[in-house]
Write an enzyme that holds these catalytic residues in place. Structure first.
Site, short mmCIF file in Angstrom:
data_model
loop_
_atom_site.label_atom_id
_atom_site.label_comp_id
_atom_site.label_asym_id
_atom_site.label_seq_id
_atom_site.Cartn_x
_atom_site.Cartn_y
_atom_site.Cartn_z
N SER A 118 8.02 -2.03 -1.85
CA SER A 118 7.53 -0.90 -1.06
C SER A 118 7.58 0.40 -1.85
CB SER A 118 8.37 -0.72 0.21
OG SER A 118 8.21 -1.82 1.06
N HIS A 139 0.98 -4.70 -3.94
CA HIS A 139 1.58 -4.23 -2.69
C HIS A 139 0.72 -4.71 -1.52
CE1 HIS A 139 2.87 -0.68 0.07
NE2 HIS A 139 3.58 -1.77 0.29
N GLU A 151 -2.79 -2.75 -2.27
CA GLU A 151 -2.62 -1.62 -3.20
C GLU A 151 -2.10 -2.22 -4.53
OE1 GLU A 151 0.50 1.17 -2.11
OE2 GLU A 151 -0.62 2.84 -2.94
N ASN A 189 3.25 4.30 0.53
CA ASN A 189 4.59 4.50 1.10
C ASN A 189 5.20 5.86 0.78
OD1 ASN A 189 4.80 2.26 2.65
ND2 ASN A 189 5.60 0.98 1.01
#
Ligand code: NAD
Length: 290
Positions: A118, A139, A151, A189
């Site tokens: 993350s 991700h 991502e 994030n």
């Protein structure tokens, strides 16, 4: 078809394993305990059974058609013969680092490592291996078997070849990809965790109820989920660990985790995966509930 190694069979690893197996790849799914792997098998089986309802147009099929392609194992050595690896273990550097050192000795040097973290920078992960050019951020979004876009993060040393190989693999399983440069939390994030944490502060200060905070985002902004529902979906333990990475890496108090978040994590209320977070959940649908 590639043989995909998936390490970690929690919220994310289970969805990632399902995604690759549904698209015909052989998968080796590794975690540290049998009961975790049994939960992963049960979740994937339920997801496949419910798929025609949740994803109209998906044909009915016996779950074994998908789960039969997955080797569920606690033996890390089974990863010796994979072609591509996606790591999804707990968001803690003291857990990930020794794992990467071991994976580096186990897997052939040509095998790329996709890091599903993350917030931990990909360049830091790559430095724990002797294959920095073959380490890349993948991700996945939660739940990984349903979300359309990944991502992708280029670490400092990530090669063009590793990027192209990763993009081809994601194309193969019907996933779009957006490539970003390396930074703690990446794009998603770095922004999302601030929002979730602030929503928790708003609740903590009694400005509004959990239900109304989420309704405001859904009804006023048209978001599919409110921030507290999103935190529950991610896992409150993972949200806390991600904020701690961001806080440490940027050395910026704007990322300090809300005390209410810490208290819920200490109380074992980790969101959907434990059945209780800011809201209550049942183990009954395909939305990643565990
Ligand atoms: P989780 O807590 O649900 O699962 C983590 C799993 O890793 C656990 O089952 C644990 O037993 C396993 N594990 C720990 N050490 C291990 C080891 N040495 N070998 C094998 N397995 C090991 O966490 P999660 O939500 O699935 O998150 C996994 C990773 O994905 C984290 O880095 C997280 O930040 C990232 N991520 C999470 C989300 C999300 O929405 N939850 C989204 C994208 C990325």
């Amino acid at each position: 078809m590639d043989r995909i190694g998936v390490v970690g069979a929690g919220t994310m690893g289970t969805g990632v394993a399902q995604l690759f197996a549904e698209h015909g790849h052989e998968v080796v799914l590794v975690d540290v305990a049998d009961h975790i792997l049994e939960n992963a098998l049960a979740d994937i089986s339920r997801n496949i059974r419910l798929a025609p309802l949740v994803r109209p147009g998906t044909p009915e099929r016996p779950p074994e058609q998908v789960t039969g392609r997955i080797l569920f194992t606690t033996d890390l050595k089974q990863l010796r013969h994979v072609d591509y690896l996606v790591e999804n273990v707990t968001e803690r550097w003291d857990v990930k680092r020794p794992l990467y050192e071991e994976l580096d000795t186990l897997c052939p040097p040509k095998v790329p490592f996709g890091v599903n973290t993350s917030a931990i920078p990909i360049t830091r992960v790559a430095a724990a291996t002797s294959r920095a050019d073959r380490v890349i951020g993948t991700h996945f979004m939660n739940p990984a078997h349903l979300k359309p876009t990944v991502e992708v993060i280029r670490g400092h040393h990530t090669s063009d070849e590793t990027l192209a190989r990763t993009q081809a693999l994601l194309d193969d399983v019907g996933r779009r990809h957006i490539v970003v440069a390396d930074s703690s939390g990446f794009v998603t994030n770095r922004v999302l965790m601030l929002t979730l944490n602030e929503a928790i502060f708003v609740l903590h200060e009694g400005v509004s109820s959990a239900a109304d905070i989420d309704r405001l985002f859904k009804e006023c902004f048209g978001h599919a989920m409110g921030p507290l529902e999103t935190a529950d979906l991610i896992g409150l333990d993972t949200v806390l660990l991600s904020l701690e990475v961001l806080y440490g890496d940027f050395n910026d108090p704007k990322y300090r985790p809300c005390p209410l978040l810490r208290r819920l994590v200490d109380a074992g209320l980790h969101g959907r995966k434990t059945g209780q977070g800011f809201h209550s959940y049942e183990r009954s649908n395909e939305s990643g509930v565990r």
